[in-house]
Design a protein around this motif. Structure first.
Motif, PDB file in Angstrom:
ATOM      1  N   GLU A   9       0.856  -1.186   0.000  1.00  0.00           N
ATOM      2  CA  GLU A   9       0.000   0.000   0.000  1.00  0.00           C
ATOM      3  C   GLU A   9       0.887   1.229   0.000  1.00  0.00           C
ATOM      4  O   GLU A   9       1.882   1.278   0.729  1.00  0.00           O
ATOM      5  CB  GLU A   9      -0.914   0.035   1.221  1.00  0.00           C
ATOM      6  CG  GLU A   9      -2.031  -0.965   1.138  1.00  0.00           C
ATOM      7  CD  GLU A   9      -3.117  -0.709   2.157  1.00  0.00           C
ATOM      8  OE1 GLU A   9      -3.625   0.431   2.214  1.00  0.00           O
ATOM      9  OE2 GLU A   9      -3.440  -1.650   2.880  1.00  0.00           O
ATOM     10  N   ASP A  11       0.690   5.627  -0.114  1.00  0.00           N
ATOM     11  CA  ASP A  11      -0.018   6.909  -0.119  1.00  0.00           C
ATOM     12  C   ASP A  11       0.971   7.982  -0.537  1.00  0.00           C
ATOM     13  O   ASP A  11       2.072   8.068   0.012  1.00  0.00           O
ATOM     14  CB  ASP A  11      -0.554   7.261   1.270  1.00  0.00           C
ATOM     15  CG  ASP A  11      -1.774   6.450   1.645  1.00  0.00           C
ATOM     16  OD1 ASP A  11      -2.461   5.940   0.739  1.00  0.00           O
ATOM     17  OD2 ASP A  11      -2.056   6.326   2.844  1.00  0.00           O
ATOM     18  N   ARG A  20      -2.563  10.348  -4.245  1.00  0.00           N
ATOM     19  CA  ARG A  20      -2.748   9.016  -4.814  1.00  0.00           C
ATOM     20  C   ARG A  20      -2.649   7.974  -3.717  1.00  0.00           C
ATOM     21  O   ARG A  20      -1.776   8.043  -2.860  1.00  0.00           O
ATOM     22  CB  ARG A  20      -1.662   8.765  -5.863  1.00  0.00           C
ATOM     23  CG  ARG A  20      -1.733   7.454  -6.555  1.00  0.00           C
ATOM     24  CD  ARG A  20      -2.900   7.435  -7.500  1.00  0.00           C
ATOM     25  NE  ARG A  20      -2.742   6.341  -8.429  1.00  0.00           N
ATOM     26  CZ  ARG A  20      -3.459   6.189  -9.495  1.00  0.00           C
ATOM     27  NH1 ARG A  20      -4.369   7.078  -9.789  1.00  0.00           N
ATOM     28  NH2 ARG A  20      -3.284   5.172 -10.281  1.00  0.00           N
ATOM     29  N   HIS A  21      -3.565   7.000  -3.751  1.00  0.00           N
ATOM     30  CA  HIS A  21      -3.490   5.822  -2.887  1.00  0.00           C
ATOM     31  C   HIS A  21      -3.509   4.614  -3.802  1.00  0.00           C
ATOM     32  O   HIS A  21      -4.309   4.556  -4.736  1.00  0.00           O
ATOM     33  CB  HIS A  21      -4.665   5.751  -1.914  1.00  0.00           C
ATOM     34  CG  HIS A  21      -4.723   4.449  -1.187  1.00  0.00           C
ATOM     35  ND1 HIS A  21      -3.943   4.191  -0.078  1.00  0.00           N
ATOM     36  CD2 HIS A  21      -5.420   3.311  -1.429  1.00  0.00           C
ATOM     37  CE1 HIS A  21      -4.183   2.959   0.330  1.00  0.00           C
ATOM     38  NE2 HIS A  21      -5.074   2.404  -0.474  1.00  0.00           N
ATOM     39  N   ALA A  22      -2.636   3.676  -3.548  1.00  0.00           N
ATOM     40  CA  ALA A  22      -2.614   2.445  -4.341  1.00  0.00           C
ATOM     41  C   ALA A  22      -2.420   1.251  -3.419  1.00  0.00           C
ATOM     42  O   ALA A  22      -1.665   1.323  -2.450  1.00  0.00           O
ATOM     43  CB  ALA A  22      -1.490   2.494  -5.366  1.00  0.00           C
ATOM     44  N   ARG A  23      -3.128   0.179  -3.724  1.00  0.00           N
ATOM     45  CA  ARG A  23      -2.943  -1.106  -3.046  1.00  0.00           C
ATOM     46  C   ARG A  23      -2.689  -2.127  -4.141  1.00  0.00           C
ATOM     47  O   ARG A  23      -3.523  -2.335  -5.015  1.00  0.00           O
ATOM     48  CB  ARG A  23      -4.162  -1.497  -2.228  1.00  0.00           C
ATOM     49  CG  ARG A  23      -3.991  -2.849  -1.563  1.00  0.00           C
ATOM     50  CD  ARG A  23      -5.163  -3.179  -0.649  1.00  0.00           C
ATOM     51  NE  ARG A  23      -5.145  -4.556  -0.241  1.00  0.00           N
ATOM     52  CZ  ARG A  23      -4.401  -5.080   0.724  1.00  0.00           C
ATOM     53  NH1 ARG A  23      -3.584  -4.285   1.394  1.00  0.00           N
ATOM     54  NH2 ARG A  23      -4.445  -6.351   1.015  1.00  0.00           N
ATOM     55  N   LEU A  24      -1.510  -2.742  -4.076  1.00  0.00           N
ATOM     56  CA  LEU A  24      -1.107  -3.718  -5.082  1.00  0.00           C
ATOM     57  C   LEU A  24      -0.954  -5.087  -4.440  1.00  0.00           C
ATOM     58  O   LEU A  24      -0.257  -5.224  -3.432  1.00  0.00           O
ATOM     59  CB  LEU A  24       0.238  -3.303  -5.696  1.00  0.00           C
ATOM     60  CG  LEU A  24       0.309  -1.880  -6.241  1.00  0.00           C
ATOM     61  CD1 LEU A  24       1.744  -1.500  -6.518  1.00  0.00           C
ATOM     62  CD2 LEU A  24      -0.508  -1.772  -7.497  1.00  0.00           C
ATOM     63  N   HIS A  34       3.538   0.474 -10.649  1.00  0.00           N
ATOM     64  CA  HIS A  34       2.309   1.266 -10.644  1.00  0.00           C
ATOM     65  C   HIS A  34       2.617   2.629 -11.249  1.00  0.00           C
ATOM     66  O   HIS A  34       3.121   3.520 -10.560  1.00  0.00           O
ATOM     67  CB  HIS A  34       1.770   1.413  -9.219  1.00  0.00           C
ATOM     68  CG  HIS A  34       0.444   2.073  -9.162  1.00  0.00           C
ATOM     69  ND1 HIS A  34      -0.713   1.448  -9.558  1.00  0.00           N
ATOM     70  CD2 HIS A  34       0.083   3.313  -8.769  1.00  0.00           C
ATOM     71  CE1 HIS A  34      -1.723   2.273  -9.401  1.00  0.00           C
ATOM     72  NE2 HIS A  34      -1.274   3.418  -8.923  1.00  0.00           N
ATOM     73  N   VAL A  36       2.290   6.318 -12.307  1.00  0.00           N
ATOM     74  CA  VAL A  36       1.542   7.482 -11.828  1.00  0.00           C
ATOM     75  C   VAL A  36       2.176   8.721 -12.442  1.00  0.00           C
ATOM     76  O   VAL A  36       3.393   8.860 -12.448  1.00  0.00           O
ATOM     77  CB  VAL A  36       1.608   7.595 -10.289  1.00  0.00           C
ATOM     78  CG1 VAL A  36       0.895   8.842  -9.808  1.00  0.00           C
ATOM     79  CG2 VAL A  36       1.039   6.362  -9.627  1.00  0.00           C
TER      80      VAL A  36
END
Length: 76
Positions: A9, A11, A20-24, A34, A36
């Motif tokens: 994860e 932030d 941006r928040h990402a969970r991979l 990812h 961005v």
């Protein structure tokens, strides 16, 4: 550094605001990617790596200038 990681994860914040928040979800031995697009500037990045032995987490500043690829080594 953490081959048993199951998720990452991230932030990305600028001026305290979440950009941006990402969970991979991760597969063993796979490198997380990812893309961005961020405007030039300084960002605060917080990450959390989930793994069976317990999570690893950290923070760092990220300076973006122009179009570039940034690689963030995570783990220990």
């Amino acid at each position: 550094a953490a081959p048993d990681a199951t998720a990452l994860e991230v932030d990305v914040r600028q001026g305290g605001a979440l950009v941006r928040h990402a969970r991979l979800l991760l597969r063993r031995g796979e490198q997380a990617r990812h893309p961005v697009k961020l405007r030039d500037g300084s960002y605060d990045l917080a990450w959390r790596l989930e793994r069976p032995a317990g999570p690893l987490a950290g923070q760092r500043t990220l300076d973006v200038e122009g179009e570039q690829t940034i690689v963030l080594p995570l783990g220990r």
